[in-house]
Design a protein around this motif. Sequence first.
Motif, PDB file in Angstrom:
ATOM      1  N   LEU A  42       0.817  -1.222   0.000  1.00 57.28           N
ATOM      2  CA  LEU A  42       0.000   0.000   0.000  1.00 57.28           C
ATOM      3  C   LEU A  42       0.845   1.265   0.000  1.00 57.28           C
ATOM      4  CD1 LEU A  42      -2.723  -1.137   2.555  1.00 57.28           C
ATOM      5  CD2 LEU A  42      -2.966  -0.921   0.079  1.00 57.28           C
ATOM      6  N   ARG A  43       2.150   1.116  -0.178  1.00 54.69           N
ATOM      7  CA  ARG A  43       3.054   2.262  -0.113  1.00 54.69           C
ATOM      8  C   ARG A  43       2.666   3.376  -1.101  1.00 54.69           C
ATOM      9  NH1 ARG A  43       8.053   2.721   2.178  1.00 54.69           N
ATOM     10  NH2 ARG A  43       9.080   4.655   1.650  1.00 54.69           N
ATOM     11  N   ASN A  44       2.369   3.010  -2.339  1.00 57.91           N
ATOM     12  CA  ASN A  44       2.003   4.037  -3.325  1.00 57.91           C
ATOM     13  C   ASN A  44       0.763   4.811  -2.903  1.00 57.91           C
ATOM     14  OD1 ASN A  44       4.162   3.497  -4.981  1.00 57.91           O
ATOM     15  ND2 ASN A  44       3.002   2.155  -6.351  1.00 57.91           N
ATOM     16  N   ASP A  45      -0.214   4.119  -2.328  1.00 58.56           N
ATOM     17  CA  ASP A  45      -1.427   4.796  -1.853  1.00 58.56           C
ATOM     18  C   ASP A  45      -1.095   5.757  -0.715  1.00 58.56           C
ATOM     19  OD1 ASP A  45      -2.859   3.354  -3.684  1.00 58.56           O
ATOM     20  OD2 ASP A  45      -3.738   1.973  -2.226  1.00 58.56           O
ATOM     21  N   VAL A  46      -0.237   5.313   0.211  1.00 59.07           N
ATOM     22  CA  VAL A  46       0.147   6.181   1.329  1.00 59.07           C
ATOM     23  C   VAL A  46       0.951   7.381   0.824  1.00 59.07           C
ATOM     24  CG1 VAL A  46       1.476   6.326   3.477  1.00 59.07           C
ATOM     25  CG2 VAL A  46       0.054   4.315   3.023  1.00 59.07           C
ATOM     26  N   GLU A  47       1.821   7.150  -0.143  1.00 56.74           N
ATOM     27  CA  GLU A  47       2.578   8.272  -0.710  1.00 56.74           C
ATOM     28  C   GLU A  47       1.653   9.263  -1.405  1.00 56.74           C
ATOM     29  OE1 GLU A  47       6.914   6.131  -1.309  1.00 56.74           O
ATOM     30  OE2 GLU A  47       5.598   6.327  -3.050  1.00 56.74           O
ATOM     31  N   ASP A  48       0.609   8.762  -2.060  1.00 57.06           N
ATOM     32  CA  ASP A  48      -0.387   9.661  -2.655  1.00 57.06           C
ATOM     33  C   ASP A  48      -1.091  10.468  -1.563  1.00 57.06           C
ATOM     34  OD1 ASP A  48       0.217   8.767  -5.192  1.00 57.06           O
ATOM     35  OD2 ASP A  48      -1.527   7.429  -5.341  1.00 57.06           O
ATOM     36  N   ALA A  49      -1.414   9.811  -0.446  1.00 54.95           N
ATOM     37  CA  ALA A  49      -2.057  10.504   0.675  1.00 54.95           C
ATOM     38  C   ALA A  49      -1.140  11.593   1.234  1.00 54.95           C
ATOM     39  CB  ALA A  49      -2.430   9.506   1.768  1.00 54.95           C
ATOM     40  N   ILE A  50       0.142  11.294   1.324  1.00 53.98           N
ATOM     41  CA  ILE A  50       1.116  12.291   1.789  1.00 53.98           C
ATOM     42  C   ILE A  50       1.105  13.489   0.852  1.00 53.98           C
ATOM     43  CG2 ILE A  50       3.599  12.738   2.036  1.00 53.98           C
ATOM     44  CD1 ILE A  50       3.835   9.818   3.060  1.00 53.98           C
ATOM     45  N   ASP A  51       1.087  13.218  -0.435  1.00 49.35           N
ATOM     46  CA  ASP A  51       1.129  14.298  -1.426  1.00 49.35           C
ATOM     47  C   ASP A  51      -0.103  15.207  -1.363  1.00 49.35           C
ATOM     48  OD1 ASP A  51       3.582  13.439  -2.348  1.00 49.35           O
ATOM     49  OD2 ASP A  51       2.750  12.345  -4.065  1.00 49.35           O
ATOM     50  N   VAL A  52      -1.263  14.636  -1.078  1.00 50.05           N
ATOM     51  CA  VAL A  52      -2.486  15.448  -1.104  1.00 50.05           C
ATOM     52  C   VAL A  52      -2.841  16.061   0.247  1.00 50.05           C
ATOM     53  CG1 VAL A  52      -3.444  14.186  -3.060  1.00 50.05           C
ATOM     54  CG2 VAL A  52      -4.061  13.501  -0.731  1.00 50.05           C
ATOM     55  N   CYS A  53      -2.159  15.655   1.308  1.00 51.62           N
ATOM     56  CA  CYS A  53      -2.464  16.217   2.631  1.00 51.62           C
ATOM     57  C   CYS A  53      -2.136  17.722   2.631  1.00 51.62           C
ATOM     58  CB  CYS A  53      -1.653  15.510   3.709  1.00 51.62           C
ATOM     59  SG  CYS A  53      -1.935  16.198   5.354  1.00 51.62           S
ATOM     60  N   PRO A  54      -3.140  18.567   2.856  1.00 52.36           N
ATOM     61  CA  PRO A  54      -2.908  20.013   2.776  1.00 52.36           C
ATOM     62  C   PRO A  54      -2.020  20.568   3.876  1.00 52.36           C
ATOM     63  CG  PRO A  54      -5.158  19.560   3.466  1.00 52.36           C
ATOM     64  CD  PRO A  54      -4.541  18.245   3.117  1.00 52.36           C
TER      65      PRO A  54
END
Length: 64
Positions: A42-54
Amino acid sequence: MKVYVDRNLCDNHGQCAISAPAVFRINSEGILEYEDDVDGSLRNDVEDAIDVCPVQAIFIRDDE
């Protein structure tokens, strides 16, 4: 892989729950809940979440 959310920064925007719903979710009271011990698949999903966290409140800790 360990995931950490800095609660001092998090404002419960919920963008992470959209990007990585297997890891992050907003409960019925509007508060972020998350899994802190996450499968590496799930690393890619978590990295996407990191990127979109305002407020950039999400971190990955690979050393634990």
